[in-house]
Scaffold this motif. Sequence first.
Motif, PDB file in Angstrom:
ATOM      1  N   GLY A  17       1.075  -1.233   0.050  1.00  0.00           N
ATOM      2  CA  GLY A  17      -0.219   0.402  -0.046  1.00  0.00           C
ATOM      3  C   GLY A  17       0.999   1.369   0.000  1.00  0.00           C
ATOM      4  O   GLY A  17       1.912   1.204  -0.548  1.00  0.00           O
ATOM      5  N   VAL A 221       0.863  11.732   8.848  1.00  0.00           N
ATOM      6  CA  VAL A 221       1.379  11.806   7.491  1.00  0.00           C
ATOM      7  C   VAL A 221       0.388  12.799   7.014  1.00  0.00           C
ATOM      8  O   VAL A 221      -0.273  13.071   5.932  1.00  0.00           O
ATOM      9  CB  VAL A 221       1.310  10.558   6.572  1.00  0.00           C
ATOM     10  CG1 VAL A 221       2.960   9.597   6.733  1.00  0.00           C
ATOM     11  CG2 VAL A 221       0.332   9.705   7.267  1.00  0.00           C
ATOM     12  N   GLN A 311     -11.201   0.174   6.802  1.00  0.00           N
ATOM     13  CA  GLN A 311     -10.283   2.097   6.836  1.00  0.00           C
ATOM     14  C   GLN A 311     -11.630   2.676   5.529  1.00  0.00           C
ATOM     15  O   GLN A 311     -11.904   3.906   5.536  1.00  0.00           O
ATOM     16  CB  GLN A 311      -8.942   1.843   7.397  1.00  0.00           C
ATOM     17  CG  GLN A 311      -8.270   3.567   6.154  1.00  0.00           C
ATOM     18  CD  GLN A 311      -7.127   3.303   6.007  1.00  0.00           C
ATOM     19  OE1 GLN A 311      -6.343   1.718   6.204  1.00  0.00           O
ATOM     20  NE2 GLN A 311      -6.817   4.236   6.090  1.00  0.00           N
ATOM     21  N   LYS A 312     -10.804   2.113   4.603  1.00  0.00           N
ATOM     22  CA  LYS A 312     -11.515   2.722   2.422  1.00  0.00           C
ATOM     23  C   LYS A 312     -12.893   3.426   2.737  1.00  0.00           C
ATOM     24  O   LYS A 312     -13.299   3.634   1.693  1.00  0.00           O
ATOM     25  CB  LYS A 312     -10.966   1.894   1.877  1.00  0.00           C
ATOM     26  CG  LYS A 312      -9.584   1.413   1.912  1.00  0.00           C
ATOM     27  CD  LYS A 312      -8.507   2.887   1.715  1.00  0.00           C
ATOM     28  CE  LYS A 312      -7.922   2.554   2.195  1.00  0.00           C
ATOM     29  NZ  LYS A 312      -6.175   4.046   2.032  1.00  0.00           N
ATOM     30  N   LEU A 334     -10.229  -1.767  -9.091  1.00  0.00           N
ATOM     31  CA  LEU A 334      -9.128  -1.985  -8.599  1.00  0.00           C
ATOM     32  C   LEU A 334      -8.880  -2.089  -7.274  1.00  0.00           C
ATOM     33  O   LEU A 334      -8.089  -1.562  -5.989  1.00  0.00           O
ATOM     34  CB  LEU A 334      -7.569  -1.525  -9.004  1.00  0.00           C
ATOM     35  CG  LEU A 334      -6.292  -2.295  -9.612  1.00  0.00           C
ATOM     36  CD1 LEU A 334      -6.233  -3.785  -9.862  1.00  0.00           C
ATOM     37  CD2 LEU A 334      -4.890  -1.405  -9.733  1.00  0.00           C
ATOM     38  N   GLY A 335      -8.817  -3.327  -6.290  1.00  0.00           N
ATOM     39  CA  GLY A 335      -8.217  -3.891  -5.022  1.00  0.00           C
ATOM     40  C   GLY A 335      -8.039  -4.446  -4.820  1.00  0.00           C
ATOM     41  O   GLY A 335      -8.529  -6.088  -5.257  1.00  0.00           O
ATOM     42  N   ALA A 336      -7.833  -5.427  -3.295  1.00  0.00           N
ATOM     43  CA  ALA A 336      -7.408  -6.393  -2.778  1.00  0.00           C
ATOM     44  C   ALA A 336      -7.986  -6.035  -1.044  1.00  0.00           C
ATOM     45  O   ALA A 336      -7.899  -5.313  -0.656  1.00  0.00           O
ATOM     46  CB  ALA A 336      -5.837  -6.597  -3.064  1.00  0.00           C
ATOM     47  N   GLU A 367       0.034  -3.231 -10.374  1.00  0.00           N
ATOM     48  CA  GLU A 367       0.411  -1.792  -9.603  1.00  0.00           C
ATOM     49  C   GLU A 367       0.759  -1.039 -11.881  1.00  0.00           C
ATOM     50  O   GLU A 367       0.557  -0.301 -11.499  1.00  0.00           O
ATOM     51  CB  GLU A 367       2.119  -1.975  -9.493  1.00  0.00           C
ATOM     52  CG  GLU A 367       2.917  -0.376  -9.737  1.00  0.00           C
ATOM     53  CD  GLU A 367       3.157   0.348  -8.454  1.00  0.00           C
ATOM     54  OE1 GLU A 367       2.413  -0.231  -7.477  1.00  0.00           O
ATOM     55  OE2 GLU A 367       3.414   1.187  -8.149  1.00  0.00           O
TER      56      GLU A 367
HETATM   57  N1  LIG Z   1      -4.925  -3.602  -5.695  1.00  0.00           N
HETATM   58  C1  LIG Z   1      -3.786  -2.661  -5.753  1.00  0.00           C
HETATM   59  N2  LIG Z   1      -3.028  -2.557  -7.168  1.00  0.00           N
HETATM   60  C2  LIG Z   1      -2.361  -1.632  -7.341  1.00  0.00           C
HETATM   61  N3  LIG Z   1      -1.958  -0.791  -6.133  1.00  0.00           N
HETATM   62  C3  LIG Z   1      -2.946  -0.720  -5.521  1.00  0.00           C
HETATM   63  C4  LIG Z   1      -3.291  -1.500  -5.151  1.00  0.00           C
HETATM   64  N4  LIG Z   1      -4.051  -1.016  -3.982  1.00  0.00           N
HETATM   65  C5  LIG Z   1      -3.681   0.808  -3.230  1.00  0.00           C
HETATM   66  N5  LIG Z   1      -2.346   0.647  -4.802  1.00  0.00           N
HETATM   67  C6  LIG Z   1      -1.540   1.689  -4.509  1.00  0.00           C
HETATM   68  O1  LIG Z   1      -1.008   1.276  -3.029  1.00  0.00           O
HETATM   69  C7  LIG Z   1      -0.869   2.528  -2.710  1.00  0.00           C
HETATM   70  C8  LIG Z   1      -2.320   3.157  -2.013  1.00  0.00           C
HETATM   71  O2  LIG Z   1      -2.064   4.495  -0.720  1.00  0.00           O
HETATM   72  P1  LIG Z   1      -2.678   5.144   0.367  1.00  0.00           P
HETATM   73  O3  LIG Z   1      -2.568   6.286   0.168  1.00  0.00           O
HETATM   74  O4  LIG Z   1      -4.139   4.535   0.104  1.00  0.00           O
HETATM   75  O5  LIG Z   1      -2.445   3.885   1.204  1.00  0.00           O
HETATM   76  P2  LIG Z   1      -2.737   3.138   2.568  1.00  0.00           P
HETATM   77  O6  LIG Z   1      -3.881   2.845   2.858  1.00  0.00           O
HETATM   78  O7  LIG Z   1      -2.358   1.294   2.320  1.00  0.00           O
HETATM   79  O8  LIG Z   1      -1.601   3.230   2.733  1.00  0.00           O
HETATM   80  C9  LIG Z   1      -1.603   3.945   4.623  1.00  0.00           C
HETATM   81  O9  LIG Z   1      -0.373   4.405   4.095  1.00  0.00           O
HETATM   82  C10 LIG Z   1      -0.420   6.169   3.572  1.00  0.00           C
HETATM   83  C11 LIG Z   1       0.996   6.586   3.846  1.00  0.00           C
HETATM   84  O10 LIG Z   1       1.508   6.954   4.663  1.00  0.00           O
HETATM   85  C12 LIG Z   1      -1.642   7.050   3.274  1.00  0.00           C
HETATM   86  O11 LIG Z   1      -1.094   7.675   3.175  1.00  0.00           O
HETATM   87  C13 LIG Z   1      -2.815   6.449   3.997  1.00  0.00           C
HETATM   88  O12 LIG Z   1      -2.872   7.587   4.368  1.00  0.00           O
HETATM   89  C14 LIG Z   1      -2.448   5.536   5.387  1.00  0.00           C
HETATM   90  O13 LIG Z   1      -3.597   4.551   5.316  1.00  0.00           O
HETATM   91  C15 LIG Z   1      -1.214   4.150  -4.037  1.00  0.00           C
HETATM   92  O14 LIG Z   1       0.357   4.239  -4.531  1.00  0.00           O
HETATM   93  C16 LIG Z   1      -2.336   2.633  -4.702  1.00  0.00           C
HETATM   94  O15 LIG Z   1      -1.900   2.983  -6.369  1.00  0.00           O
END
Ligand SMILES: Nc1ncnc2c1ncn2[C@@H]1O[C@H](COP(=O)(O)OP(=O)(O)O[C@H]2O[C@H](CO)[C@@H](O)[C@H](O)[C@H]2O)[C@@H](O)[C@H]1O
Length: 491
Positions: A17, A221, A311-312, A334-336, A367
């Motif tokens: 992530g 952050v 969370q999302k 697109l999600g996991a 990605e």
């Molecule tokens: N299935 C998938 N396939 C390809 N790419 C995928 C994907 N799912 C997610 N991504 C990529 O992963 C990243 C996700 O970014 P987020 O800010 O949503 O981070 P996340 O919640 O994991 O991390 C936590 O850390 C980050 C960094 O500090 C904070 O921004 C956030 O609020 C906090 O929850 C992006 O680059 C997105 O494109």
Amino acid sequence: MYIVQIASECAPVIKAGGLGDVVYGLSRELEIRGHGVEIILPKYDCMRYDHIWGLHDAYRDLMVPWFDGAIRCNVECGWVHGRLCFFIEPLSDDNFFNRGCYYGCLDDHLRFAFFSKAALEFLLVTNKRPDVIHCHDWQTGLLPVMLFEIYKYHGMANQRVSYTIHNFKHQGVAGANVLWATGLNNEPYYFTEDRLMDNKHSTAINFMKGGIVYSNFVNTVSPHHAWEARFTEVGCGLGKTLYDHQHKFGGVLNGIDYEVWNPVVDRYIPYHYSSDDLKSKTLNKKALRERLWLKDCDKPIICYIGRLDDQKGVHLVHHAIYYALDKKAQFVLLGAATEPGINSWFSHEKDHLDSNPDCHIELGFNEELSHLIYAGAEMIVVPSNYEPCGLTQMIGLKYGTVPIVRGVGGLVNTVFDWDYEQNKPQEERNGFVFYQTDNVAIESAIDRAIDLWYKSPKLFRQLMIQGMEYDYSWNHPGAQYVGIYDHIRHK
Ligand SMILES: Nc1ncnc2c1ncn2[C@@H]1O[C@H](COP(=O)(O)OP(=O)(O)O[C@H]2O[C@H](CO)[C@@H](O)[C@H](O)[C@H]2O)[C@@H](O)[C@H]1O
């Protein structure tokens, strides 16, 4: 300055992530500013080896004390798109990092406590003495504890620790055995409210709390999330600890690496474009439709990219799909999901919508595809329950993909409502914001976005361009982190 980043992810070699993006992007920015940066990571069997150049032995037979004995490790090093990374590989029957996954094992607390200990041992025996060690999230929360309680007395008295919290939900709450494993043997000493004792369970220790208590500076952050973490339930029980340490706590908004996330240079999209030439964005839209077998028609594409996790705001993500389809938009997801319930829910939706020519659900991590979706879609929904920063809305902005977000955490600091933002003139607004967690709230924001797309295409275009012109690069946050490092170094 000499800075060592220690984390469980670094994009694109290890990315679950946003943490991975931040570790890579910040390191690159620090190097551009003339600082020496090294990154220490676990050597997972499932990482993307194709993104490592020149992997070779850096240190063999590193003996890392663990419980009553020691675990032998090899450390390899190589370059990940120009960043020097060290990968720690423990050689024991525990198989800590040979499990085909990054997280989600029952012994995660032991895996990452070990990793933190091994990273310190590696620095110690190789005589690496960084000015600042920058740790991230719960996985490395015990590192400053061990540094200041053990390693400080073995030649590492001058190192300082900056600790960044990306997600308060996962704190690393574990039993006392971790203390014994890591050599923090004095249980009564650590089991106190002002040290490692978890604020909710008095029989457990909390890695993240250790990180907060022991580090020289702590940040989350975004500025808004720093406030929320202290004063609302999103601090997940750590609000009081943050309050007690408020003199060394703040919020630094993440950046985006514009070498990686930039439609002008993106190597994963077929047509490059900028805010001066949005026609090529339309070509990417066509390419996205072809790739995902979506109907070619006069409808906007709305997307969601991210982990499928409570969370999302997964209920709102789910609602947004059907609502968008109903309102004559196409939807790409697109999600996991790591949680089995959420995974089967969305798998079911995928089956259900499989033959719908206006919708595509892609479950898994991809990605490359994510870049094409950012480039091809016109809107991105981010309906999070809480969001420390959020990268997807910032990436969306750079790609002219208008964010529709819930006004929480870092989303508040980055997205400004086209119709209602009070503090910015119209020409600086860049998206749509809603606040409540019910369906009606997201519906009204989606309505406003789709209406603008259909009824006022010129204004929608202007909104896209305004978003593209925001600067959410690492430039500004990079300077802030250097300021923090300087501050703790001279204390
Ligand atoms: N299935 C998938 N396939 C390809 N790419 C995928 C994907 N799912 C997610 N991504 C990529 O992963 C990243 C996700 O970014 P987020 O800010 O949503 O981070 P996340 O919640 O994991 O991390 C936590 O850390 C980050 C960094 O500090 C904070 O921004 C956030 O609020 C906090 O929850 C992006 O680059 C997105 O494109």
